[in-house]
Design a protein around this motif. Structure first.
Motif, short mmCIF file in Angstrom:
data_model
loop_
_atom_site.label_atom_id
_atom_site.label_comp_id
_atom_site.label_asym_id
_atom_site.label_seq_id
_atom_site.Cartn_x
_atom_site.Cartn_y
_atom_site.Cartn_z
N ALA A 192 0.84 -1.20 0.00
CA ALA A 192 0.00 0.00 0.00
C ALA A 192 0.87 1.25 0.00
O ALA A 192 2.08 1.19 0.29
CB ALA A 192 -0.91 0.01 1.22
N GLY A 205 -4.91 7.18 2.12
CA GLY A 205 -4.48 6.09 1.24
C GLY A 205 -4.53 6.48 -0.22
O GLY A 205 -4.11 5.72 -1.09
N GLU A 206 -5.10 7.66 -0.49
CA GLU A 206 -5.13 8.17 -1.86
C GLU A 206 -4.42 9.51 -1.89
O GLU A 206 -4.41 10.24 -0.90
CB GLU A 206 -6.58 8.36 -2.32
N THR A 274 -3.34 2.64 -6.18
CA THR A 274 -4.32 3.54 -5.59
C THR A 274 -4.60 4.63 -6.62
O THR A 274 -4.40 4.41 -7.81
CB THR A 274 -3.83 4.08 -4.24
#
Lengths: 338, 583
Positions: A192, A205-206, A274
């Motif tokens: 990730a 996370g983006e 992502t």
């Protein structure tokens, strides 16, 4: 037909040039370009594609024509003419590619400069002074970028000595010497990406960025090599454990773009993807605000996990609620105990 | 008299009465005959090629759909790593060594290699190394790709990784031993009438290749030994958590592995330079330009390694240096391609399987060369590095270049190696299937990379599904294309029509002996009556008062390398006043 050879050759040459020029501009092979620099890279690719198309047609055409025109006829067992070479022709096909690659080199150099490849802050000439500390803590829990830590490490602080600076793409010549408008600490880990906005203590996370503002990614990795790749920006940079690499660019086009890991990082490398979300500055600001509200309590929780800083009842609270006890009962127990 | 007959007549005394047939079991022994070793290399290499091909088909089956549904992602990475390693170290490089072993002594008129026992040792390292590599499937195969970048290679499947390192180290040793042999043989064992500029171009190519192997391979060995220490002994040469530097490994690895590309493709440049004049019936165009451009490619190949590291933090000015050095390689490579085309132009081209594969080689290799210039450009490489664009590029170089070259060489020299002809129609079927299957597999991959598909992934974004399906269909076609070849080769080896000494009317010396060549190649030293590419020089109807062949002293017969020419060779001149003392 009675067309003289020289005129025929000239016609073929003109046609070849036109076809190459047309295909070089209209190949349609690349995804959209979301920044000015990406458009420049596309221009470079189109040029190389034009040259490549021309050479491709010349070589394949020669092969096909030779196979048809100069194939051995039945019953003909003689040899071809004893031509050993032709010095002017050989000089031509040595000099011409040399000129072409020199030209492509200079063109690439120019594009690379315009992208910011020679920014001394990112090119390894001086230690990048504007690195923030939080992205470099090897082995540190990523969920705990303490608010205080960044306040104590203003952008001008010297980099810690154990922190190697690797070389990425820096500021374009116009922006050189200034800090980028938005700074994001990027950490890659299996499998990730974590994006931390040190100015507002938001982790995501983006990757959200405002359109038209220069962004600076300070890229590092937790475990193994990763590489951040945003195809629509035509940019890629390895994330290296133990180093921080700078990547500066200005997204122009509002939209959502894939962001993928491009360096083999383990079994689920292919799923390490992502989004880059380029928003108008207003949308970006409101997103940032909503994230601050949403993520700050959780951040305090992340900090509060250190049991040494907690009172007994705070420490026990999560367990006691699970057990169906309320804090008052707990208090009573404590008091009777002492 | 045709040119081939002239050369053969001059070499009549060297011709042994009968071909040197070997028993089948001799190919399974420690034999020092360079011809046996050459065939051992080729057959072993082809065996591993089939294994690597099965692995490739497994990968394409997995990639036919976006989800990881055929093998687990771990196993996919293992298959991917072994596919790369096997194809490079167990197939293409051994195949090059196989042709070099078989051909060099025959081409330069020697009876064997300079160090025959060392040669056999070099070969016999390869099969154990290959089997060792395959045994990693019983533990957990290495998962870090054929590049084995740390820190991933130090954490994922350590046992498999260690086996991989041992196997590649063994292979590197074999490669170095082979290269020493080729170098010394070419430098010291040519017949007296063959100067450097009468040498067949395949020998020039192997000269350049051997130099690269000797300079590059020890650095790879160094990198792998340090990596092994990191894995087994817990040192931290490349491990950042112990203060090591993963980038240093990349430099050391690519210092060998970029030249390795030229180690894999230069021998087949040499093959193309041999095959094209023979089947075009024309002298090679620009002999010296082709010969010296091999050396230029070899030298330049040593100073471009960091173009594999444009995204891994290389300083900006170094990126520019490596970009320009890489682009310069296009110049000597272009010289070769244009010279081959000029050789064909105006010739009398026999469109047989050999020539078709040679033309297919030019056709596909050029695509790899053009995309090579593109990926050399730093700004563009930042986009396509580590994507399917690079996968397409490297397969156009190593399959479109090397493997097409290997097939051209097999079709060309199979009659010399076995004494029997391959079946021509099946050869053409093989070519068509390979050419179509290859382009169907790899051409769409360029677009995948440009659009945003990274390489070495077991699962991918569904937007790429259609193009991937086309690639998978192409790869099945490519897999099927080996069947006609395999059947043809096995059947023809056993029962093909007899080839005769020189079925192609070629002029290089390997065609002047029997097929298969006698045990020690030549009865006495052969001679170059005419140059190795002197096609079409006429039928010599003009009367010249020199003997074209002299049975007792071949050196005294006519030709470009003869002592009777205007400027005699000082080392073998007949007239004492022409002999210079050697110093």
């Amino acid at each position: 037909m009675n067309i003289p050879n020289t005129i025929l050759a000239m016609l073929v040459g003109i046609l070849l040039t036109l076809v190459s020029l047309w295909y070089g501009q209209n190949h349609g092979l690349l995804p959209v370009a979301a920044s000015d620099e990406a458009a420049q890279v596309d221009g470079l690719f189109n040029t190389m594609m034009t040259v490549a198309t021309g050479l491709f047609i010349i070589v394949q055409g020669t092969l096909v024509i030779a196979a048809i025109r100069f194939r051995k006829r039945k019953g003909d067992n003689t040899d071809g003419p004893p031509v050993h070479g032709n010095v002017p022709l050989e000089i031509l096909w040595t000099a011409l590619p040399a000129v072409v690659v020199a030209w492509i080199s200079i063109y690439s150099f120019e594009v690379y400069n315009a992208m910011g490849g020679f920014d001394p802050m990112a090119a390894g000439d001086s230690h990048a002074a504007h690195m923030s500390a939080s992205s470099k803590m090897r082995g540190a829990a990523i969920a705990a970028p303490l608010p205080a830590a960044d306040a104590e490490n203003p952008p001008a602080s010297a980099p810690s000595p154990n922190n190697l600076i690797a070389v990425g793409v820096g500021a374009s010549p116009a922006n050189r010497g200034q800090n980028a408008d938005v700074s994001v600490n990027v950490t890659g880990l299996q499998y990730a990406w974590i994006f931390n906005y040190p100015d507002s203590n938001v982790s995501s996370g983006e990757l959200h960025l405002p359109a038209g503002k220069e962004a600076q990614l300070n890229i590092s990795a937790m475990d193994v090599l990763h590489a951040i790749w945003i195809p629509e920006l035509r940019l890629k940079q390895d994330a290296i454990p133990g180093r921080t690499v700078e990547l500066r660019f200005t997204p122009r086009r509002v939209g959502e773009y894939p962001l993928r890991c491009a360096e083999l990082c383990g079994s689920y490398h292919g799923s390490m993807a992502t989004k880059l979300i380029v928003q108008t500055p207003e949308d970006y600001a409101s997103w940032l605000q909503s994230q601050q509200v949403a993520s700050n309590p959780s951040l305090e929780k992340a900090v509060a996990v250190n049991p040494g800083n907690l009172s007994d009842s705070d420490f026990l609270a999560p367990y006691t609620t699970e057990m169906g006890m309320n804090p008052e009962t707990l208090h009573q127990i404590h008091h009777t105990h002492h | 008299m045709t040119q081939a007959e002239l050369q053969a007549t001059a070499n009549t005394p060297t011709h042994s009465p009968e071909p040197g047939q070997r028993k089948w079991w001799e190919y399974f022994t420690f034999n020092t005959d360079h011809k046996v070793i050459g065939i051992q290399y080729l057959v072993t290499g082809f065996f591993f090629y089939l294994i690597g091909g099965v692995l490739a088909s497994a990968m394409r089956t997995e990639l036919a759909t976006p989800a990881p549904d055929f093998v687990t992602p771990e196993l996919y990475n293992g298959i991917m790593t072994l596919h790369g390693t096997i194809m490079i170290f167990m197939w293409i490089i051994p195949a090059g060594a196989g042709f070099a072993n078989f051909l060099i002594p025959l081409m330069i008129g020697a009876r064997d290699m300079a160090f025959p026992r060392l040669n056999a040792v070099a070969f016999w390292i390869v099969p154990p190394a290959g089997i060792l590599l395959l045994t990693s499937f019983f533990v957990k195969p290495p998962e870090a790709g054929w590049t084995s970048y740390p820190p991933l290679s130090e954490t994922a499947s350590k046992a498999g990784e260690f086996i991989w390192i041992l196997s590649v180290l063994l292979f590197g040793t074999a490669s170095i031993l082979g290269a020493i042999n080729f170098l010394i043989t070419i430098l010291k064992m040519r017949i007296p009438s063959m100067g450097f500029n009468q040498m067949p171009l395949f020998c020039w190519a192997m000269l350049a290749t051997s130099g690269l192997i000797l300079i590059g391979t020890p650095v790879l060995a160094g990198a792998l030994i340090l990596l092994a220490f990191d894995i087994v002994a817990g040192t931290a040469f490349f491990n950042p958590t112990g203060g090591g530097d993963p980038i240093v490994y990349q430099h050391m690895f690519w210092f060998y592995s970029h030249p390795a590309v030229y180690i894999m493709v230069l021998p087949f440049f040499g093959v193309a330079s041999e095959v094209i004049p023979v089947h075009s019936r024309k002298p090679i165009f620009g002999y010296r330009a082709i010969a010296y451009s091999s050396l230029a490619i070899s030298f330049l190949g040593l100073i471009v390694w960091a173009h594999h590291m444009f995204t891994s933090g290389t300083p900006a000015w170094l990126r520019m240096f490596f970009m320009i050095a890489t682009m310069v390689i296009a110049v000597p490579t272009g010289i070769k391609v244009f010279s081959w085309l000029a050789t064909m132009w105006g010739g009398k081209i026999r469109l047989n399987s050999t020539m078709l594969f040679a033309m297919g080689f030019i056709s596909t290799f050029v695509v790899g060369g053009l995309t090579g210039v593109m990926v050399a450009s730093v700004p563009f490489d930042l986009h396509v590095h580590d994507t399917y664009f690079v996968v397409a590029h490297l397969h156009y170089v190593l399959f479109g270049g090397s493997v097409f070259g290997i097939y051209a060489a097999i079709y060309h020299w199979f009659p010399k190696m076995t004494g029997r002809m391959l079946n021509e129609p099946w050869g053409i079927v093989h070519f068509v299937l390979t050419y179509v299957g290859f382009n169907l597999t790899f051409l769409p991959m360029h677009e995948l990379g440009l659009l945003g598909m990274p390489r070495r992934v077991a699962m991918y974004d569904p937007q790429f599904a259609h193009i991937n399906l086309i690639c998978t269909i192409g790869s099945y076609l490519l897999a099927v294309s080996t069947i006609p070849f395999l059947v043809n080769a096995i059947w023809s080896w056993v029962a093909g029509p007899k080839a005769g000494d020189n079925p192609w009317q070629a002029l290089t010396l390997e065609w002047m002996t029997t097929s298969p060549p006698a045990i020690e190649n030549f009865e006495i030293l052969p001679v170059l009556d005419i140059g190795p590419y002197d096609y079409g020089m006429g039928d010599r109807s003009t009367e010249v008062d020199v003997p074209f062949s002299e049975a007792k002293e071949p050196v005294l017969s006519a030709g470009p390398s003869s002592v009777l020419r205007a400027d005699p060779d000082p080392s073998v001149a007949v007239n004492p006043s022409d002999r210079q003392p050697e110093e």
